[in-house]
Design a protein around this motif. Structure first.
Motif, PDB file in Angstrom:
ATOM      1  N   THR A   1       0.824  -1.205   0.000  1.00 45.63           N
ATOM      2  CA  THR A   1       0.000   0.000   0.000  1.00 45.63           C
ATOM      3  C   THR A   1       0.862   1.262   0.000  1.00 45.63           C
ATOM      4  N   ALA A   2       0.249   2.362  -0.355  1.00 40.09           N
ATOM      5  CA  ALA A   2       0.956   3.643  -0.394  1.00 40.09           C
ATOM      6  C   ALA A   2       1.283   4.098   1.028  1.00 40.09           C
TER       7      ALA A   2
ATOM      8  N   PHE B   1       1.936   8.358  -8.183  1.00 38.68           N
ATOM      9  CA  PHE B   1       2.545   7.064  -8.482  1.00 38.68           C
ATOM     10  C   PHE B   1       3.257   7.121  -9.826  1.00 38.68           C
TER      11      PHE B   1
ATOM     12  N   GLU C   1       5.557   4.514 -12.314  1.00 35.33           N
ATOM     13  CA  GLU C   1       5.962   3.118 -12.510  1.00 35.33           C
ATOM     14  C   GLU C   1       7.399   2.960 -12.966  1.00 35.33           C
TER      15      GLU C   1
ATOM     16  N   CYS D   1       7.953   1.055  -7.314  1.00 32.24           N
ATOM     17  CA  CYS D   1       7.502   2.307  -7.930  1.00 32.24           C
ATOM     18  C   CYS D   1       8.123   3.473  -7.170  1.00 32.24           C
TER      19      CYS D   1
ATOM     20  N   VAL E   1      -2.737   0.440  -9.849  1.00 29.98           N
ATOM     21  CA  VAL E   1      -2.857   1.862 -10.196  1.00 29.98           C
ATOM     22  C   VAL E   1      -2.176   2.138 -11.528  1.00 29.98           C
TER      23      VAL E   1
ATOM     24  N   VAL F   1      -2.379   9.008  -5.564  1.00 25.21           N
ATOM     25  CA  VAL F   1      -2.772   7.946  -4.639  1.00 25.21           C
ATOM     26  C   VAL F   1      -2.892   8.509  -3.225  1.00 25.21           C
TER      27      VAL F   1
ATOM     28  N   LEU G   1      -1.432  -0.623  -3.974  1.00 22.40           N
ATOM     29  CA  LEU G   1      -0.672  -0.312  -5.178  1.00 22.40           C
ATOM     30  C   LEU G   1      -0.355  -1.564  -6.003  1.00 22.40           C
TER      31      LEU G   1
END
Length: 79
Positions: A4-5, A11, A13, A36, A60, A66, A72
């Motif tokens: 999770t964030a 975000f 990638e 990420c 995501v 986010v 995520l």
């Protein structure tokens, strides 16, 4: 396991526009693998897997805002 964030941010990638993503679905990761980047107030923060396993889902889109605690990436842990 779902990563999770750890903070509110944007975000990303990949490390830079046009670069290959840090991970793709099906990639094997270790606990210290970067999944990420979250940008927070112009600071780039790496988000690491925290576990060993295989990336089974990325939840995501690139350049998406986010929230704290938002899922995520899903990692399937080795048995």
């Amino acid at each position: 396991m779902t990563v999770t964030a750890p903070m509110v941010g944007t975000f990303y990638e990949a490390p830079s526009p046009g670069a290959e993503p840090f991970v793709k679905v099906g990639d094997r990761v270790s606990a210290d693998s970067v999944l990420c980047i979250l940008e927070v107030m112009k600071l780039m923060n790496n988000v690491e897997a925290g576990v060993e396993g295989v990336v089974s889902e990325i939840l995501v889109e690139n350049n998406q805002a986010v929230e704290f605690g938002q899922p995520l990436v899903v990692i399937t842990r080795d048995s």
